[in-house]
Design an enzyme around this catalytic site. Sequence first.
Site, short mmCIF file in Angstrom:
data_model
loop_
_atom_site.label_atom_id
_atom_site.label_comp_id
_atom_site.label_asym_id
_atom_site.label_seq_id
_atom_site.Cartn_x
_atom_site.Cartn_y
_atom_site.Cartn_z
N GLU A 60 12.16 -2.36 11.70
CA GLU A 60 12.01 -1.89 10.80
C GLU A 60 11.03 -0.39 11.63
O GLU A 60 9.71 -1.21 11.92
CB GLU A 60 11.13 -2.18 9.48
CG GLU A 60 11.09 -1.52 8.48
CD GLU A 60 10.50 -2.22 7.07
OE1 GLU A 60 11.22 -1.80 6.27
OE2 GLU A 60 10.20 -3.37 7.55
N SER A 75 6.68 -7.18 3.10
CA SER A 75 7.06 -7.52 3.97
C SER A 75 8.27 -8.81 4.16
O SER A 75 8.04 -9.58 3.36
CB SER A 75 6.51 -7.29 5.24
OG SER A 75 5.73 -8.43 4.88
N CYS A 80 9.88 1.00 2.55
CA CYS A 80 11.33 0.78 2.59
C CYS A 80 13.01 0.95 2.49
O CYS A 80 14.21 0.06 3.42
CB CYS A 80 11.43 -1.28 2.72
SG CYS A 80 11.11 -0.73 0.15
N GLU A 112 10.82 -8.10 -2.97
CA GLU A 112 11.61 -6.49 -2.42
C GLU A 112 10.79 -6.71 -1.29
O GLU A 112 10.16 -6.26 -1.26
CB GLU A 112 11.65 -5.35 -3.68
CG GLU A 112 11.24 -5.87 -4.80
CD GLU A 112 13.32 -4.53 -5.14
OE1 GLU A 112 13.40 -5.03 -4.18
OE2 GLU A 112 12.98 -5.07 -6.33
N LYS A 143 -2.46 -8.77 -7.49
CA LYS A 143 -3.07 -8.42 -7.01
C LYS A 143 -2.68 -7.09 -5.86
O LYS A 143 -1.62 -7.13 -5.07
CB LYS A 143 -3.00 -9.31 -5.30
CG LYS A 143 -3.81 -8.95 -4.51
CD LYS A 143 -4.09 -10.15 -3.25
CE LYS A 143 -3.13 -9.84 -2.67
NZ LYS A 143 -3.11 -8.11 -2.17
N PRO A 144 -3.49 -5.77 -5.84
CA PRO A 144 -2.94 -4.62 -4.81
C PRO A 144 -3.70 -5.46 -3.66
O PRO A 144 -3.73 -5.87 -3.22
CB PRO A 144 -3.55 -3.69 -5.93
CG PRO A 144 -4.45 -4.46 -5.88
CD PRO A 144 -4.39 -5.48 -6.58
N TRP A 175 1.26 -1.60 -0.16
CA TRP A 175 -0.01 0.13 0.10
C TRP A 175 1.06 1.53 0.05
O TRP A 175 0.15 2.92 -0.34
CB TRP A 175 -0.74 0.34 1.30
CG TRP A 175 0.12 -0.11 2.36
CD1 TRP A 175 -0.13 -1.55 3.07
CD2 TRP A 175 0.49 0.97 2.88
NE1 TRP A 175 0.24 -1.43 4.19
CE2 TRP A 175 1.38 -0.66 4.32
CE3 TRP A 175 1.05 1.63 3.44
CZ2 TRP A 175 1.74 0.41 5.70
CZ3 TRP A 175 1.90 2.52 4.08
CH2 TRP A 175 2.60 2.45 5.13
N ASN A 176 1.89 1.20 0.25
CA ASN A 176 2.67 2.09 0.43
C ASN A 176 3.12 3.78 -0.63
O ASN A 176 3.38 4.58 -1.01
CB ASN A 176 3.86 2.31 1.53
CG ASN A 176 5.42 0.65 0.30
OD1 ASN A 176 4.60 0.62 -0.03
ND2 ASN A 176 6.34 1.28 1.40
P1 ADP Z 1 3.03 -4.49 4.84
O1 ADP Z 1 3.65 -4.54 6.29
O2 ADP Z 1 3.83 -3.49 3.79
O3 ADP Z 1 1.55 -4.40 4.70
P2 ADP Z 1 2.78 -7.24 3.62
O4 ADP Z 1 3.80 -8.21 3.51
O5 ADP Z 1 1.11 -7.31 4.99
O6 ADP Z 1 3.21 -5.59 3.81
O7 ADP Z 1 1.91 -6.69 2.54
C1 ADP Z 1 2.33 -6.45 1.66
C2 ADP Z 1 1.11 -7.29 0.55
O8 ADP Z 1 0.96 -9.00 0.53
C3 ADP Z 1 -0.33 -6.56 0.59
O9 ADP Z 1 -1.05 -7.02 -0.71
C4 ADP Z 1 -0.94 -8.19 1.60
O10 ADP Z 1 -2.30 -7.84 0.84
C5 ADP Z 1 -0.11 -9.27 0.68
N1 ADP Z 1 -0.53 -10.20 1.73
C6 ADP Z 1 -0.29 -10.13 3.23
N2 ADP Z 1 -0.47 -11.86 3.58
C7 ADP Z 1 -0.45 -12.27 2.96
C8 ADP Z 1 -0.60 -13.48 2.39
N3 ADP Z 1 0.05 -14.76 3.07
N4 ADP Z 1 -0.65 -14.38 1.41
C9 ADP Z 1 0.20 -13.25 0.39
N5 ADP Z 1 -0.10 -11.84 0.59
C10 ADP Z 1 0.37 -11.87 1.54
#
Ligand code: ADP
Length: 475
Positions: A378, A228, A283, A249, A173-174, A149-150
């Site tokens: 972080e 993450s 990041c 990334e 998938k955003p 989302w950032n």
């Molecule tokens: P942030 O801390 O930036 O939200 P995330 O890693 O939680 O980072 O999220 C980044 C992306 O990963 C988002 O699109 C989120 O919906 C997706 N996401 C989170 N959990 C999962 C998962 N278990 N499998 C696939 N995608 C995921």
Amino acid sequence: MHQITNSDLLTFMVSKQEPALAVNNPATGELLGYAPILQHQQIEAAVERAHQAQQAWAKLPAKSRSQLLNKWYHLLLDNQDDLARLMTLEQGKPLAEAKGEVLYGASFVEWFAEEGKRTYGESIPAPSGDKRIVTIKQPVGVASAITPWNFPIAMITRKAAPALAAGCSFIVKPAELTPLSAFAVAELAYQAGIPRDVLQVVLGEDAAQVGAIFTSHPLIRKLSFTGSTRVGRILMEQSAHDIKRTSMELGGNAPFIVFDDADIDAAVQGAIASKFRNAGQTCVCANRFYVHSSVYDEFIEKFAAQVEQLNVGNGLEEGVNVGPVISQTARDNILALVERALEQGAEVATKRIEHDGLFVAPVVLKNVCHDMEIVSQEIFGPVAPVIAFDSDEQLIEMANDTIYGLASYFYSQNIARVWNVAEALEYGMVGINEGIISTEVAPFGGVKQSGIGREGAKQGIDEYMNIKYLCFGGL
Ligand code: ADP
């Protein structure tokens, strides 16, 4: 619900009667609209359509794909004001930053429209006279992506543009928090003439469900993820079963170093730019500051004075430098890290330490020690912990003492030190007397647990291509 944009970018928005995801403005909490959600079988059908469409897309001459990408690039520019406003509404970043991101996001489309014409193979001298050896590069097939989302636009175009230029179809998938920008940039791609099945944006019932499809569907040949380290690890584990190709990334813990020979004023400017962009939620944001003890007080005084000038507020308002953080969870994590640092002996160097809803005032912390939690985690918020150091050796050890290796920054005027430190930092990217390093022309990426692969630059398109070697015998 008030009008979001003046254009027809939001035709995808659905009503809440259909399966839909509500999208809210983090600055006001107001409902912006609903994005469509697909069921499991619908996502699988989307992957199959992406596979079908990829066959024809890959057969187009690279120049034809390039021309379509160029049209998309110009439409992104033509719609930059609407896209920026939409981004500020759903993500919170100040409007000027949102405009910067639209241009930055568009720059990848322009860049890879060009690079797609230059995916050269090689001719290799053969080991015997009756053979000839050449290599060709071919698109991997259907490429998938999961984005955060950032940077709601740039993290998509940075993946979609090289994928499409290479001849892949692309399905993304955003982030659930910022899907409207994703659908809007896709809408512009369709207006440019890029087929709907070649570029698809999908949301499922939950992120993990889509992640499971992307990592296990046999027609998907690649997953590019930005987010993450925790989720990147899950996706790599899932990808291991089918040996799915991945680019990652992931998180960072960027050190920002100020040596005693640095231009302190320049370092303060770089620190502000690197730390407070997107309210500290990138990041590559400086996460921890190491300042030589002989210039520590001067740096703190000048840095804190500038930080106090930053205006926090709704990103749509004139003069706002720092918008809201993305969610209550994010805010609670940031405030808890500050709280614990203060308990451990850190002190607030700025006048303000307050928050109001999701608005967190920028803070500089002094007397921070390298072993505090706020240094190893972080922060992803507008908080700058500053640690004093005495020797270069001690500094390098502390700077590299992390599982992460994405961005790093340092300020020095000494040419020998500049080379020595740049080579010793275990990071994918080093800003030297510079706080903003992202550009489409340079390879963005990390080492250690910050990721695998590079985005942008001439390397970025290789993530979406296979090298095939052809051996001609019997000559
Ligand atoms: P942030 O801390 O930036 O939200 P995330 O890693 O939680 O980072 O999220 C980044 C992306 O990963 C988002 O699109 C989120 O919906 C997706 N996401 C989170 N959990 C999962 C998962 N278990 N499998 C696939 N995608 C995921």
